[in-house]
Design a protein around this motif. Structure first.
Motif, mmCIF file in Angstrom:
data_model
loop_
_atom_site.group_PDB
_atom_site.id
_atom_site.type_symbol
_atom_site.label_atom_id
_atom_site.label_comp_id
_atom_site.label_asym_id
_atom_site.label_seq_id
_atom_site.Cartn_x
_atom_site.Cartn_y
_atom_site.Cartn_z
ATOM 1 N N LEU B 215 0.869 -1.194 0.000
ATOM 2 C CA LEU B 215 0.000 0.000 0.000
ATOM 3 C C LEU B 215 0.898 1.235 0.000
ATOM 4 O O LEU B 215 1.034 1.921 1.012
ATOM 5 C CB LEU B 215 -0.913 -0.029 1.227
ATOM 6 C CG LEU B 215 -1.838 -1.246 1.326
ATOM 7 C CD1 LEU B 215 -2.533 -1.295 2.670
ATOM 8 C CD2 LEU B 215 -2.856 -1.250 0.196
ATOM 9 N N LYS B 216 1.518 1.507 -1.148
ATOM 10 C CA LYS B 216 2.681 2.384 -1.120
ATOM 11 C C LYS B 216 2.398 3.879 -1.030
ATOM 12 O O LYS B 216 3.314 4.663 -0.805
ATOM 13 C CB LYS B 216 3.590 2.090 -2.316
ATOM 14 C CG LYS B 216 2.968 2.325 -3.668
ATOM 15 C CD LYS B 216 3.949 1.903 -4.771
ATOM 16 C CE LYS B 216 3.354 2.179 -6.138
ATOM 17 N NZ LYS B 216 4.240 1.737 -7.220
ATOM 18 N N SER B 217 1.153 4.273 -1.209
ATOM 19 C CA SER B 217 0.853 5.701 -1.064
ATOM 20 C C SER B 217 -0.645 5.907 -0.880
ATOM 21 O O SER B 217 -1.442 5.001 -1.168
ATOM 22 C CB SER B 217 1.299 6.479 -2.313
ATOM 23 O OG SER B 217 0.494 6.108 -3.414
ATOM 24 N N ALA B 218 -1.012 7.079 -0.415
ATOM 25 C CA ALA B 218 -2.436 7.398 -0.240
ATOM 26 C C ALA B 218 -3.158 7.335 -1.587
ATOM 27 O O ALA B 218 -4.316 6.926 -1.671
ATOM 28 C CB ALA B 218 -2.581 8.787 0.374
ATOM 29 N N ARG B 219 -2.422 7.704 -2.630
ATOM 30 C CA ARG B 219 -3.012 7.716 -3.960
ATOM 31 C C ARG B 219 -3.367 6.281 -4.407
ATOM 32 O O ARG B 219 -4.434 6.027 -4.972
ATOM 33 C CB ARG B 219 -2.028 8.341 -4.954
ATOM 34 C CG ARG B 219 -2.668 8.865 -6.228
ATOM 35 C CD ARG B 219 -1.631 9.609 -7.072
ATOM 36 N NE ARG B 219 -0.451 8.796 -7.333
ATOM 37 C CZ ARG B 219 -0.353 7.911 -8.335
ATOM 38 N NH1 ARG B 219 -1.350 7.755 -9.166
ATOM 39 N NH2 ARG B 219 0.743 7.198 -8.501
ATOM 40 N N VAL B 220 -2.429 5.366 -4.136
ATOM 41 C CA VAL B 220 -2.661 3.962 -4.483
ATOM 42 C C VAL B 220 -3.852 3.415 -3.695
ATOM 43 O O VAL B 220 -4.710 2.706 -4.238
ATOM 44 C CB VAL B 220 -1.383 3.125 -4.227
ATOM 45 C CG1 VAL B 220 -1.708 1.635 -4.125
ATOM 46 C CG2 VAL B 220 -0.364 3.376 -5.330
ATOM 47 N N ILE B 221 -3.929 3.763 -2.425
ATOM 48 C CA ILE B 221 -5.039 3.286 -1.589
ATOM 49 C C ILE B 221 -6.372 3.813 -2.128
ATOM 50 O O ILE B 221 -7.353 3.088 -2.218
ATOM 51 C CB ILE B 221 -4.828 3.714 -0.114
ATOM 52 C CG1 ILE B 221 -3.618 2.952 0.446
ATOM 53 C CG2 ILE B 221 -6.079 3.458 0.722
ATOM 54 C CD1 ILE B 221 -3.149 3.415 1.806
#
Lengths: 225, 290
Positions: B215-221
């Motif tokens: 879950l490498k970033s808020a954007r990815v989430i």
């Protein structure tokens, strides 16, 4: 019933131009297209007005009882032979079956005025849903009367797929997963799902379908092909 | 011999990774990824037109992975081929030396880059597993003997955390019955829930390789929650990554914690680093699996 929707008029006008048509006869259908409000009397009148506004002469229009009935359509077109002869082309506001029946009944170029979209259940007046694909190998006995072939967007017999979320469909996210509904209804009836539903017999749906009751000597459980 | 099969049979805790074939013919980026991942993985999944978007065939790409000295898991979806083509490709896969197959239904074409494509779905994943098991026994799906059969290690996808749980679990058991020898699961979000449901599958005789998603970033989430079917990142994890000074490092930390928690309740982990191959390396090394 067969659900139809209006076809883009630019395509119909292009069809008419392709044969240099200046005058048009319109045919509708007293059954499905009338119920779907795509090819009944009000729709034919509206189509006639639209054609006139574009400079076409409308030589007449008729709503046959059942457009897909060859005998009835031949009778209907014979009654209107003068108007049809006066037209350069015929536009049919019915499903594709009706268009083909009309095409077989007249010598003029015949063009579809609607798109045929699905075999629909009438949920209430003006609301139609596809629940059967006439696949010829019915699984409703195994699925508590809910068709996964049609109502699962992927048509999976052994579902749900991995995309189901909170019981909802991955593709049509506002709908409950067909397999969730199937399992629930089976459980409510005290039935269990078949371990693995076998692959479908698609040969039951080889094109074109045909059924000739006159060939049958005795009633039988024939394949219908 | 399939290293994955050996490792699973030995009871080793396995690690699998994933690469996507190119959207074109240049496999250099995929093979660079394989080079990076392979030393840390027992096998590497090669996706099949994933997300219903056009890629080079998984069959050819899997063979390229094998040629590069690594062990592929050939993915086969039911979306694009009918039963003749599916069986034909399975036979081809065996002759190409591919021994691991992951059989999945496939995403709907409407979500991909060819939304006007006809989704085939002649067989569903359960049915295809049964067909493949039959082919392992030397017969085609109609029972006719093959001139030379195959002996695939058969995998399937499972979603242990899905609700309603009983239906998804029943579905996974159906796949075991049809021939699934191992599962690779959707990304695990709650290890306790996962453990409970994976236990049922393991008792049924299948190996369960738990999905671990970086879950490498808020954007990815946000993307996962809004766009990916069948997956939802819980609020506390989203918050943890979102509020971190270094989301990528935090995501690696989280993945390492998840792997540790999964050690006792799964047969391995399938790490999906979403292109961050180095993160997979860090997760594996950080988990002491390297």
């Amino acid at each position: 019933m067969i659900i139809t929707k209006p076809r883009d008029w630019s395509r119909i006008f292009a069809n008419l131009q392709s044969v240099g048509a200046k005058s048009v006869f319109l045919m509708g259908c007293g059954q499905c297209a009338t119920v779907a409000k795509t090819g009944g009397e009000p729709e034919l009148e509206a189509a006639a007005e639209l054609l006139k506004a574009e400079g076409y002469e409308v030589t007449g229009w008729a709503v046959g009882e059942v457009a897909c009935h060859l005998g009835g359509t031949k009778l209907e077109t014979r009654k209107r032979v003068g108007d049809i002869d006066a037209a350069d082309a015929v536009v049919v506001l019915s499903c594709g079956a009706g268009v083909q029946t009309v095409a077989e009944s007249v010598s003029k170029p015949v063009f579809p005025g609607l798109e045929s979209v699905f075999l629909g259940n009438v949920i209430r007046a003006g609301v139609f849903e596809e629940r059967c694909q006439t696949c010829g190998d019915c699984v409703l006995d195994l699925t508590a009367g809910i068709c996964p072939v049609t109502t699962c967007p992927k048509g999976l017999l052994n579902g749900p797929c991995g995309g189901m979320w909170d019981g909802m469909c991955e593709v049509l996210t506002d709908r409950e997963c067909a397999h969730v509904r199937i399992r629930r209804r089976l459980a409510e009836q005290g039935r269990v799902a078949v371990k693995v539903v076998a692959p479908k017999d698609h040969s039951a749906k080889l094109k074109p379908g045909a059924l000739n009751l006159r060939d049958r000597k005795t009633p039988s459980a024939g394949s219908g092909s | 011999m399939s290293k994955l099969r050996d490792a699973l049979e030995r009871g080793d805790f396995v690690v699998t990774g994933e690469v996507a074939p190119p959207h074109g013919t240049d496999m250099s980026a995929m093979l660079a990824s394989v080079d990076r991942l392979a030393p840390y993985c027992h096998a590497i999944n090669v996706t099949d037109n994933q997300g219903a978007t056009l890629h080079l065939s998984s069959l050819a790409a899997s063979r390229a992975v094998l040629d590069a000295g690594s062990e592929p898991i050939f993915q086969q979806t039911c979306r694009d081929r009918n039963r003749l083509a599916l069986q034909s490709d399975l036979l081809a896969a065996w002759t190409l030396g591919l021994e691991n197959v992951l059989i999945v239904t496939g995403d709907d074409p409407r979500g991909g880059d060819h939304p006007r494509a006809k989704g085939v779905f002649d067989l569903d994943s359960t049915q295809l597993l049964e067909v493949a098991r039959g082919m392992n026994g030397g017969v085609n799906m109609n029972g006719a003997a093959l001139d030379g059969g195959c002996n695939f290690l058969l995998g399937a996808a499972a979603f242990p955390e899905a609700e309603p749980a009983d239906i998804q679990l029943e579905r996974a058991l159906q796949k075991v019955e049809a021939g699934a020898q191992f599962f690779q699961t959707q990304a695990v979000m709650d290890v306790d829930v996962f453990a409970e449901r994976a236990a049922v599958l393991r008792e049924a005789g299948a190996k369960v390789i738990a999905g671990v998603l970086l879950l490498k970033s808020a954007r990815v989430i946000k993307f996962i929650n809004e766009r990916l079917a069948g997956l939802m990142v819980p609020e506390h994890l989203a918050k943890r990554i979102g509020e971190s000074m270094s989301p990528l490092d935090e995501a690696v930390e989280l993945a390492i914690e998840q792997v540790a928690a999964l050690r006792d309740v799964a047969d391995g982990v399938h790490i999906m680093p979403l292109g961050a191959d180095d993160a997979l390396v860090r997760i594996v090394e950080g988990s002491g699996l390297g």
